[in-house]
Design a protein around this motif. Structure first.
Motif, mmCIF file in Angstrom:
data_model
loop_
_atom_site.group_PDB
_atom_site.id
_atom_site.type_symbol
_atom_site.label_atom_id
_atom_site.label_comp_id
_atom_site.label_asym_id
_atom_site.label_seq_id
_atom_site.Cartn_x
_atom_site.Cartn_y
_atom_site.Cartn_z
ATOM 1 N N VAL A 91 -9.746 24.689 28.261
ATOM 2 C CA VAL A 91 -9.445 25.116 27.071
ATOM 3 C C VAL A 91 -9.486 26.678 27.041
ATOM 4 O O VAL A 91 -10.382 27.371 27.444
ATOM 5 C CB VAL A 91 -10.236 24.368 25.653
ATOM 6 C CG1 VAL A 91 -9.771 25.309 24.572
ATOM 7 C CG2 VAL A 91 -10.194 22.875 25.701
ATOM 8 N N GLN A 92 -8.358 27.249 26.510
ATOM 9 C CA GLN A 92 -8.261 28.692 26.411
ATOM 10 C C GLN A 92 -8.516 29.034 24.857
ATOM 11 O O GLN A 92 -8.160 28.612 23.846
ATOM 12 C CB GLN A 92 -6.948 29.223 26.671
ATOM 13 C CG GLN A 92 -6.869 30.927 26.589
ATOM 14 C CD GLN A 92 -5.525 31.278 27.210
ATOM 15 O OE1 GLN A 92 -4.574 30.787 27.056
ATOM 16 N NE2 GLN A 92 -5.405 32.669 27.224
ATOM 17 N N LEU A 93 -9.633 30.143 24.785
ATOM 18 C CA LEU A 93 -9.746 30.490 23.369
ATOM 19 C C LEU A 93 -9.102 31.617 22.921
ATOM 20 O O LEU A 93 -9.227 32.741 23.738
ATOM 21 C CB LEU A 93 -11.520 30.658 23.285
ATOM 22 C CG LEU A 93 -12.415 29.592 23.140
ATOM 23 C CD1 LEU A 93 -12.476 28.698 24.500
ATOM 24 C CD2 LEU A 93 -13.794 29.855 22.812
ATOM 25 N N LYS A 94 -8.343 31.632 21.933
ATOM 26 C CA LYS A 94 -7.464 32.693 21.616
ATOM 27 C C LYS A 94 -7.679 32.949 20.095
ATOM 28 O O LYS A 94 -7.059 32.671 19.336
ATOM 29 C CB LYS A 94 -5.993 32.333 21.803
ATOM 30 C CG LYS A 94 -5.480 32.330 23.143
ATOM 31 C CD LYS A 94 -3.867 32.069 23.465
ATOM 32 C CE LYS A 94 -3.511 33.187 22.948
ATOM 33 N NZ LYS A 94 -1.808 33.065 22.954
ATOM 34 N N LEU A 95 -9.161 33.578 19.942
ATOM 35 C CA LEU A 95 -9.509 33.775 18.586
ATOM 36 C C LEU A 95 -9.251 35.190 17.973
ATOM 37 O O LEU A 95 -9.623 35.984 18.725
ATOM 38 C CB LEU A 95 -10.981 33.285 18.145
ATOM 39 C CG LEU A 95 -11.399 31.963 18.823
ATOM 40 C CD1 LEU A 95 -12.818 31.598 18.690
ATOM 41 C CD2 LEU A 95 -10.651 30.916 17.782
ATOM 42 N N VAL A 96 -8.798 35.390 16.703
ATOM 43 C CA VAL A 96 -8.518 36.673 16.569
ATOM 44 C C VAL A 96 -9.722 37.303 15.676
ATOM 45 O O VAL A 96 -9.798 38.442 15.718
ATOM 46 C CB VAL A 96 -7.297 36.580 15.476
ATOM 47 C CG1 VAL A 96 -6.918 37.839 14.970
ATOM 48 C CG2 VAL A 96 -5.965 36.133 16.220
ATOM 49 N N ARG A 97 -10.253 36.336 14.998
ATOM 50 C CA ARG A 97 -11.396 36.786 14.167
ATOM 51 C C ARG A 97 -12.773 36.745 14.959
ATOM 52 O O ARG A 97 -12.900 35.778 15.895
ATOM 53 C CB ARG A 97 -11.567 35.957 12.810
ATOM 54 C CG ARG A 97 -10.495 36.180 11.779
ATOM 55 C CD ARG A 97 -10.415 35.826 10.414
ATOM 56 N NE ARG A 97 -10.085 34.194 10.577
ATOM 57 C CZ ARG A 97 -9.071 33.685 10.514
ATOM 58 N NH1 ARG A 97 -7.967 34.511 10.303
ATOM 59 N NH2 ARG A 97 -9.062 32.546 10.480
ATOM 60 N N PRO A 98 -13.688 37.339 14.510
ATOM 61 C CA PRO A 98 -15.236 37.264 15.150
ATOM 62 C C PRO A 98 -15.737 35.893 14.775
ATOM 63 O O PRO A 98 -15.602 35.435 13.809
ATOM 64 C CB PRO A 98 -15.973 38.412 14.687
ATOM 65 C CG PRO A 98 -15.310 38.631 13.244
ATOM 66 C CD PRO A 98 -13.851 38.384 13.265
ATOM 67 N N VAL A 99 -16.671 35.558 15.678
ATOM 68 C CA VAL A 99 -17.615 34.132 15.558
ATOM 69 C C VAL A 99 -19.065 34.688 15.152
ATOM 70 O O VAL A 99 -19.321 35.738 15.716
ATOM 71 C CB VAL A 99 -17.359 33.443 16.727
ATOM 72 C CG1 VAL A 99 -15.799 32.909 16.821
ATOM 73 C CG2 VAL A 99 -17.703 33.832 17.985
ATOM 74 N N SER A 100 -19.603 33.784 14.493
ATOM 75 C CA SER A 100 -21.192 33.963 14.389
ATOM 76 C C SER A 100 -21.987 33.256 15.166
ATOM 77 O O SER A 100 -21.791 32.062 15.373
ATOM 78 C CB SER A 100 -21.434 33.680 12.910
ATOM 79 O OG SER A 100 -20.510 34.496 11.881
ATOM 80 N N VAL A 101 -23.104 33.903 15.689
ATOM 81 C CA VAL A 101 -23.999 33.273 16.549
ATOM 82 C C VAL A 101 -25.447 33.334 16.009
ATOM 83 O O VAL A 101 -25.527 34.530 15.284
ATOM 84 C CB VAL A 101 -23.824 33.743 18.199
ATOM 85 C CG1 VAL A 101 -22.601 33.334 18.694
ATOM 86 C CG2 VAL A 101 -24.339 35.201 17.964
ATOM 87 N N PRO A 102 -26.485 32.487 16.204
ATOM 88 C CA PRO A 102 -27.624 32.766 15.410
ATOM 89 C C PRO A 102 -28.396 33.707 16.199
ATOM 90 O O PRO A 102 -28.270 33.889 17.504
ATOM 91 C CB PRO A 102 -28.456 31.226 15.688
ATOM 92 C CG PRO A 102 -27.739 30.930 16.877
ATOM 93 C CD PRO A 102 -26.208 31.309 16.926
ATOM 94 N N ALA A 103 -29.341 34.386 15.508
ATOM 95 C CA ALA A 103 -30.196 35.364 15.866
ATOM 96 C C ALA A 103 -31.632 35.319 14.928
ATOM 97 O O ALA A 103 -31.521 35.368 13.811
ATOM 98 C CB ALA A 103 -29.782 36.847 15.734
ATOM 99 N N THR A 104 -32.652 34.650 15.630
ATOM 100 C CA THR A 104 -33.852 34.654 15.038
ATOM 101 C C THR A 104 -34.800 35.645 15.092
ATOM 102 O O THR A 104 -35.115 36.182 16.099
ATOM 103 C CB THR A 104 -34.588 33.171 15.383
ATOM 104 O OG1 THR A 104 -33.539 32.112 15.468
ATOM 105 C CG2 THR A 104 -35.768 32.933 14.712
#
Length: 258
Positions: A91-104
């Motif tokens: 699967v190729q990821l072609k995302l234009v907008r940013p993604v969110s990841v957790p930071a504790t």
């Protein structure tokens, strides 16, 4: 925002970022724009030719043998005892907008001892852009659904955004034309991979934003919605400033003519 490579970061992180923008400006954008012009989206309700194909057990076994004989890697498909089969999809990821990841991050305590041990952890989010052209191989079953593939990809990259923000697309090339079709949640990507064969031009998978034409605001968190409002306010203020500047220039020119 860097003027050379269009790198975007949070304004508080700007001083921490070091870039070597040695490439020519706009190279990546031009490549994306070229392919974007060739892409033709098709309706998710229109099944592809592979989706209409029905195979019995003997045909599935024969297809798997043909598939394994055509690939140049060790990403083989294997038939299971229960009649299902296991294999890999890319699967190729072609995302234009940013993604969110957790930071504790733990809240600092002014008191030591038992109170500091009971200090709760505050869940925070940080956003970033996935590099263009990011590719991920997934080992899945024949009955794994497209929605489950999206969930697995988000877990791989520890993305905490709502899975409904994303969609899995079937990409194919024909007569120098690129076609995209959004997969339904219940479709089985590995089955499509087997029916289409190993050729990436005939069939490949792409993860993109789920552009439905209408924004599902319920899928966003409160901090994200507040950020959207601030961005809209800044854009409105900038637009008003440009309009006032343009009218001021016109007024000045007319006064000079008078």
């Amino acid at each position: 925002l860097s003027p050379d490579c269009s790198f975007t970061c949070h304004y508080r992180c700007r001083a921490l970022v070091r870039l070597d923008c040695s490439g020519p400006p706009g190279t990546g954008e031009e490549e994306d724009g070229t392919e974007q012009e060739l892409e033709k989206d098709t309706n998710v309700d229109e099944p592809s030719e592979w989706e209409k194909t029905e195979l019995d057990q003997a045909q599935v076994e024969q297809r798997i043998k043909e598939y394994n004989s055509q690939i140049n890697s060790n990403l083989f498909m294997s038939l299971n005892k229960d009649g299902s089969y296991t294999g890999f999809i890319k699967v190729q990821l072609k995302l234009v907008r940013p993604v969110s990841v957790p930071a504790t991050k733990r809240v600092p305590s002014l008191q030591a001892g038992r109170q500091s041990q009971r200090t709760p952890a505050v869940k925070r989010r940080t956003s970033f852009y996935l590099p263009k052209g990011t590719v991920k191989h997934l080992q899945i079953l024949s009955h794994t659904r497209a929605s489950e593939v999206i969930d697995a990809l988000l877990r791989k990259f520890t993305v905490v955004d709502n899975p409904r923000k994303f969609a899995l697309f079937e990409r194919s090339e024909k007569d120098e034309q690129v076609y995209l079709r959004k997969l339904g949640d219940e479709e089985q990507p590995l089955r499509l991979r087997l029916l289409a064969g190993p050729s990436e031009k005939v069939l490949s998978f792409v993860l993109k934003e789920n552009e439905t034409g209408e924004v599902n605001w319920d899928a966003f968190t409160l901090p994200e919605l507040h950020n959207f409002l601030r961005i809209l306010q800044r854009e409105e203020e900038e637009h008003v400033r440009q309009l006032r500047h343009r009218y001021a220039r016109c007024r000045q020119k007319m006064q000079e003519a008078l």
